[in-house]
Design an enzyme around this catalytic site. Sequence first.
Site, PDB file in Angstrom:
ATOM      1  CD  GLU A  82      -4.658 132.690 -44.133  1.00 46.15           C
ATOM      2  OE1 GLU A  82      -4.070 133.191 -45.079  1.00 46.15           O
ATOM      3  OE2 GLU A  82      -5.296 131.693 -44.194  1.00 46.15           O
ATOM      4  CB  CYS A 108      -0.409 139.809 -46.710  1.00 47.29           C
ATOM      5  SG  CYS A 108      -2.279 139.435 -46.849  1.00 47.29           S
TER       6      CYS A 108
HETATM    7  P1  NAD Z   1       3.832 139.882 -36.501  1.00 47.88           P
HETATM    8  O1  NAD Z   1       4.340 138.471 -36.850  1.00 47.88           O
HETATM    9  O2  NAD Z   1       4.867 140.683 -36.102  1.00 47.88           O
HETATM   10  O3  NAD Z   1       2.820 139.897 -35.312  1.00 47.88           O
HETATM   11  C1  NAD Z   1       1.609 139.329 -35.601  1.00 47.88           C
HETATM   12  C2  NAD Z   1       1.038 139.005 -34.227  1.00 47.88           C
HETATM   13  O4  NAD Z   1       1.770 138.117 -33.623  1.00 47.88           O
HETATM   14  C3  NAD Z   1       0.826 139.986 -33.302  1.00 47.88           C
HETATM   15  O5  NAD Z   1      -0.541 140.222 -32.610  1.00 47.88           O
HETATM   16  C4  NAD Z   1       1.681 139.895 -32.192  1.00 47.88           C
HETATM   17  O6  NAD Z   1       1.807 140.514 -31.016  1.00 47.88           O
HETATM   18  C5  NAD Z   1       1.914 138.382 -32.273  1.00 47.88           C
HETATM   19  N1  NAD Z   1       3.232 137.789 -31.666  1.00 47.88           N
HETATM   20  C6  NAD Z   1       4.519 138.063 -32.027  1.00 47.88           C
HETATM   21  N2  NAD Z   1       5.408 137.603 -31.587  1.00 47.88           N
HETATM   22  C7  NAD Z   1       4.447 136.422 -30.885  1.00 47.88           C
HETATM   23  C8  NAD Z   1       4.733 135.396 -30.250  1.00 47.88           C
HETATM   24  N3  NAD Z   1       6.042 135.003 -30.016  1.00 47.88           N
HETATM   25  N4  NAD Z   1       3.882 134.439 -29.729  1.00 47.88           N
HETATM   26  C9  NAD Z   1       2.698 134.859 -29.952  1.00 47.88           C
HETATM   27  N5  NAD Z   1       2.226 135.990 -30.430  1.00 47.88           N
HETATM   28  C10 NAD Z   1       3.140 136.707 -30.988  1.00 47.88           C
HETATM   29  O7  NAD Z   1       3.155 140.557 -37.966  1.00 47.88           O
HETATM   30  P2  NAD Z   1       2.612 141.990 -37.902  1.00 47.88           P
HETATM   31  O8  NAD Z   1       4.024 142.680 -38.276  1.00 47.88           O
HETATM   32  O9  NAD Z   1       1.950 142.334 -37.103  1.00 47.88           O
HETATM   33  O10 NAD Z   1       2.056 141.747 -39.558  1.00 47.88           O
HETATM   34  C11 NAD Z   1       2.624 142.073 -40.857  1.00 47.88           C
HETATM   35  C12 NAD Z   1       2.850 140.742 -41.315  1.00 47.88           C
HETATM   36  O11 NAD Z   1       1.534 139.990 -41.499  1.00 47.88           O
HETATM   37  C13 NAD Z   1       3.068 140.852 -42.864  1.00 47.88           C
HETATM   38  O12 NAD Z   1       4.168 139.895 -42.930  1.00 47.88           O
HETATM   39  C14 NAD Z   1       1.979 140.542 -43.500  1.00 47.88           C
HETATM   40  O13 NAD Z   1       2.243 140.109 -44.921  1.00 47.88           O
HETATM   41  C15 NAD Z   1       1.306 139.609 -42.897  1.00 47.88           C
HETATM   42  N6  NAD Z   1      -0.223 139.426 -43.146  1.00 47.88           N
HETATM   43  C16 NAD Z   1      -0.486 138.240 -43.683  1.00 47.88           C
HETATM   44  C17 NAD Z   1      -1.750 138.232 -44.036  1.00 47.88           C
HETATM   45  C18 NAD Z   1      -2.154 136.866 -44.580  1.00 47.88           C
HETATM   46  O14 NAD Z   1      -3.541 136.601 -44.734  1.00 47.88           O
HETATM   47  N7  NAD Z   1      -1.471 136.035 -45.263  1.00 47.88           N
HETATM   48  C19 NAD Z   1      -2.727 139.283 -43.807  1.00 47.88           C
HETATM   49  C20 NAD Z   1      -2.211 140.523 -43.164  1.00 47.88           C
HETATM   50  C21 NAD Z   1      -0.922 140.356 -42.903  1.00 47.88           C
END
Ligand code: NAD
Length: 523
Positions: free
Chosen positions: A237, A271
Amino acid sequence: MENQNTSTINIKSPITGKFLYELHDPSSSDLKKIMDVSRQMQPIIRAMSLEDRIKEVDKIMQYVLNHADFILDQIIAETGKSRTDAYAAEVFEVCDVIDVYKKMAPKVLADKKLPIPIFLMGKKSRQWKEPLGTIMVITPWNFPFYQVIVPALMAFLAGNAVVVKPSEVTPLLPLWKHFFANSGFMKDAIQVVCGGKTVGAELIKLRPDKIHFTGSVRTGKKIMALCAEQLIPVDLELGGKDPSIVFDDINIDRTVNGVMWGAFTNAGQNCTGIERLYIQEGIYDKFLKELVDKTKLLKTSHPDRNTQSPEDCDVGAITADFQVALIEDHIEDALAKGAKLLCGGISQKGSHHIPPTILENCTLDMKVATEETFGPTVAVFKFKSEEEAIQMANNSPYGLGGSVWTSDMNRGERVARALVVGNVCINNHMINEANPYLPFGGTKDSGIGRFKGEDGLLTFCNLKSVIIEKQSDSIELQWYPFTKEKAEVLSNLMSAYFSKPKNWIKFAVNGIKADSIGKKQKL
Ligand code: NAD
């Protein structure tokens, strides 16, 4: 939030900048223990009746109802949200999801009878919805309570053990400690493991049975690569750059209010927030003026907010330092390339209190027009025709959500169908997410898979395909030994059944022959 890539992270208030607590990454052996416990829990959860699992999930609902203010305080402390944003999208919605799934889960998870084709006549077929094992949920920082608890409870309802790795930006550690100590929810069925990015990656290496990831496109690609190494199924997502198309036949007052909310709720850290606004030329000036005038009246977050009050502010703080920097970069890039600032903008560099910002004269070389900003900014464009609006809206690598505003419901539906997105609203924006009956997800770079709705519950299941047949003294036509006689009967059955009209007499005669061959021809 600092020191993202180290094992200790300082969690601080985005509103005041004050230090809240230190977050320490669990050690590798702690993570292994967590996965071991989760595997031990699998057969216990699997053996529970759905009714008992629902009773457990009800405890989450009771916890939320009994501790709503405490939960809100924790969320606001780490995210900087306005209280009403937190209330509507995190606390109320969790209760709504539970209420809906209590009714939906028994239907969706029930065994399903399926028809049989002519070739398998006489047998029964079923689909059983079984747990996958351990689901690992990885979540972002923008809805830290909802995004942890909702996929976790759905995976649990489907009979799985769950390990959640919340974002290190808003881990809500005190809240999870309080939740597990006070909710009475089944011990270890859902484990919340707070820590940085490497904790997420390490847990994936311990091979959970499925990953449910919500976050950025950049991380989504890394997660998919990690999962590919072990063939772990994954739902992604991801981010968005939602377009909103406003036609010239709308009620301006209502639509301005709807667009303003769609762009600036949760300080644009959604998002599916409106980041690109397309206004038809006939009402462009009038609509934009009203939007800007009303937006200027919104109360932006500030360090002295009374966060206990529902009127603390309209547009909350920006949660993370890096997000402040990204939003500033997008605004500066747009202004440097000729965009006109109609309201908001950067008044104090580095401040987490960014006012809602509207930019006109935007072009496709600007980041605000093409890249996810994830902040309280909206880039405005003018369009002439329906075709032009659709082309402009679809001209994006993202495909998460979108909206169409018009009084012509036929046009609304036509344009909504033409948008290459996973979620669309006509005369509203983003509220698909608030309906747990609707599956939610993206097209293009916005993700893979669907969350919520019936599909979203089934994503946590092994959809087992089953054929059932009674014992008998007969063997089948397609079993050994292969003989000329059997081949002839097969050919006759096929031509009789698929001829137009069907030749039932020939079919029955050959059916009897097949039966008698089955009784005598055995290897
Ligand atoms: P992010 O991708 O930086 O991090 C998300 C999660 O992934 C965090 O818990 C982080 O610790 C973990 N993570 C990061 N690198 C990793 C790796 N290599 N291996 C495993 N886990 C890892 O995202 P963010 O900055 O926390 O969130 C913002 C983003 O999320 C925006 O792009 C937003 O649009 C999206 N988002 C999407 C939805 C949806 O339903 N489509 C909902 C909310 C947010």
